[in-house]
Design a protein around this motif. Structure first.
Motif, short mmCIF file in Angstrom:
data_model
loop_
_atom_site.label_atom_id
_atom_site.label_comp_id
_atom_site.label_asym_id
_atom_site.label_seq_id
_atom_site.Cartn_x
_atom_site.Cartn_y
_atom_site.Cartn_z
N GLY B 131 17.63 -10.38 -24.28
CA GLY B 131 16.87 -10.28 -23.02
C GLY B 131 17.03 -8.90 -22.41
N SER B 132 15.95 -8.36 -21.88
CA SER B 132 15.99 -7.01 -21.31
C SER B 132 15.18 -6.99 -20.00
N TRP B 133 15.86 -6.67 -18.89
CA TRP B 133 15.16 -6.59 -17.60
C TRP B 133 14.27 -5.37 -17.57
N VAL B 134 13.04 -5.55 -17.18
CA VAL B 134 12.09 -4.44 -17.10
C VAL B 134 12.49 -3.53 -15.94
N ASP B 135 12.53 -2.22 -16.21
CA ASP B 135 12.83 -1.25 -15.15
C ASP B 135 11.57 -0.97 -14.33
N ALA B 136 11.78 -0.76 -13.04
CA ALA B 136 10.66 -0.34 -12.19
C ALA B 136 10.19 1.03 -12.65
N LYS B 137 8.87 1.23 -12.63
CA LYS B 137 8.31 2.51 -13.12
C LYS B 137 7.99 3.42 -11.94
N GLU B 138 8.30 4.69 -12.11
CA GLU B 138 7.97 5.68 -11.08
C GLU B 138 6.44 5.74 -10.91
N SER B 139 5.71 5.54 -12.02
CA SER B 139 4.25 5.60 -11.93
C SER B 139 3.69 4.49 -11.03
N ASP B 140 4.40 3.35 -10.98
CA ASP B 140 3.96 2.27 -10.08
C ASP B 140 4.18 2.67 -8.63
N ASN B 141 5.29 3.37 -8.38
CA ASN B 141 5.55 3.83 -7.01
C ASN B 141 4.51 4.84 -6.57
N SER B 142 4.17 5.78 -7.46
CA SER B 142 3.19 6.79 -7.05
C SER B 142 1.80 6.16 -6.91
N ALA B 143 1.52 5.14 -7.74
CA ALA B 143 0.24 4.44 -7.60
C ALA B 143 0.15 3.77 -6.23
N ALA B 144 1.27 3.22 -5.78
CA ALA B 144 1.26 2.53 -4.49
C ALA B 144 1.17 3.50 -3.33
N THR B 145 1.80 4.68 -3.48
CA THR B 145 1.82 5.61 -2.34
C THR B 145 0.44 6.17 -2.04
N ARG B 146 -0.48 6.10 -2.98
CA ARG B 146 -1.82 6.61 -2.68
C ARG B 146 -2.47 5.80 -1.56
N TRP B 147 -1.93 4.60 -1.34
CA TRP B 147 -2.49 3.73 -0.27
C TRP B 147 -1.65 3.80 1.01
N ASP B 148 -0.71 4.75 1.06
CA ASP B 148 0.14 4.85 2.25
C ASP B 148 -0.66 5.14 3.50
N GLN B 149 -1.67 6.00 3.35
CA GLN B 149 -2.52 6.31 4.49
C GLN B 149 -3.56 5.21 4.63
N PRO B 150 -3.66 4.60 5.82
CA PRO B 150 -4.69 3.59 5.98
C PRO B 150 -6.07 4.16 5.65
N THR B 151 -6.82 3.39 4.89
CA THR B 151 -8.13 3.84 4.43
C THR B 151 -9.16 3.70 5.56
N THR B 152 -10.01 4.68 5.67
CA THR B 152 -11.11 4.57 6.64
C THR B 152 -12.07 3.49 6.15
N LEU B 153 -12.46 2.64 7.04
CA LEU B 153 -13.40 1.58 6.65
C LEU B 153 -14.70 2.22 6.20
N ILE B 154 -15.16 1.78 5.04
CA ILE B 154 -16.42 2.33 4.52
C ILE B 154 -17.58 1.55 5.14
N ASP B 155 -18.47 2.26 5.77
CA ASP B 155 -19.61 1.61 6.39
C ASP B 155 -20.82 1.91 5.51
N ASP B 156 -20.97 1.12 4.47
CA ASP B 156 -22.01 1.40 3.47
C ASP B 156 -23.03 0.29 3.54
N ASP B 157 -24.11 0.55 4.23
CA ASP B 157 -25.10 -0.51 4.38
C ASP B 157 -26.43 -0.14 3.75
#
Lengths: 83, 162
Positions: B131-157
């Protein structure tokens, strides 16, 4: 205080959870980690690299300087890997 | 809606239930995570997912609430399994439905990125060496940080739906 352990932290400590009574001087996560290590050497291996361990107090992620008290539910675990 | 369960889910059924009766939805985006049979060059014969009952549900509900706050969504769904899974099995489903596709794509991407770094699940892989515990990936952390800034609501009508 209820303490839970998950994943390899659970394996290294040999327990999934326990109830402990802590002295009043143990009032932060860091102090708790030290207290657990003094009590049982198995915890030394878990806490030797604190950056590899995450902690939650009452099911919220906190840092090791967060306060703890006797009524809290504490959990120690590795960085999460779901999804 | 969020669900944490041991049993498998029916993707088609879940997605049709999610949009049923709501005809303002023009786009539905989903992501399904599956168990791979290899990790690097090691063969994986099974995977066990452990989680923190209680905190898991709270964390997933917070992630969903955050998506609903950031985007104009008609429906969201997170299903995450735990227990022992075989290669090829479904682990997780996230889905987001909105009037328009951009919002659905972004919200779906956000849901899985945040889930991977915030929901208390841990993967144990069965390899030939044990058995081998999966290590957390740095790439997952950087993928998540792209959403750190709240996204502007897209008003696409102005486009067609979907």
């Amino acid at each position: 205080m209820k303490i839970l352990y998950f994943a390899w932290v659970r394996e290294k400590t040999g327990k999934a959870q326990e109830e402990v009574s802590i002295p009043e001087s143990v009032n932060t996560v860091t102090a708790l980690a030290d207290w657990l290590t003094n009590r049982d050497e198995k915890f030394a291996e878990v806490f030797e690299q604190r950056s590899a361990v995450r902690v939650a107090v009452n099911q919220e992620y906190v840092s090791f300087d967060h306060a703890v008290s006797d009524n809290d539910e504490i959990a120690f675990f590795p960085p999460v890997t779901g999804g | 809606m969020i669900r944490v369960q041991e049993e498998d889910f029916d993707l088609g059924l879940e997605l049709s239930r999610l949009t049923e009766g709501n005809h303002t939805i023009g786009g539905l985006c989903s992501f399904v995570g599956l168990v791979r049979d290899m990790a690097g060059d090691e063969e994986i014969s099974a995977m066990t997912l452990e989680h923190y009952p209680g905190m898991t549900e709270t964390a997933l509900a917070e992630i969903e609430a955050q998506a609903l706050e950031r985007w104009s969504l008609d429906a969201t769904l997170i299903i995450h399994r735990y227990g022992r899974l075989q290669p090829g099995e479904q682990i997780v489903l996230v889905a987001a439905a909105s009037a328009h596709r951009d919002v659905a794509f972004d919200a779906c991407h956000f849901l899985i990125d945040w889930l991977k770094t915030k929901a208390p699940f841990w993967k144990l892989e069965d390899t030939p060496g044990g058995g081998s515990w999966v290590d957390a990936k740095e790439s997952d952390n950087s993928a998540a940080t792209r959403w750190d800034q709240p996204t502007t609501l897209i008003d696409d009508d102005n486009g067609v739906a979907g």
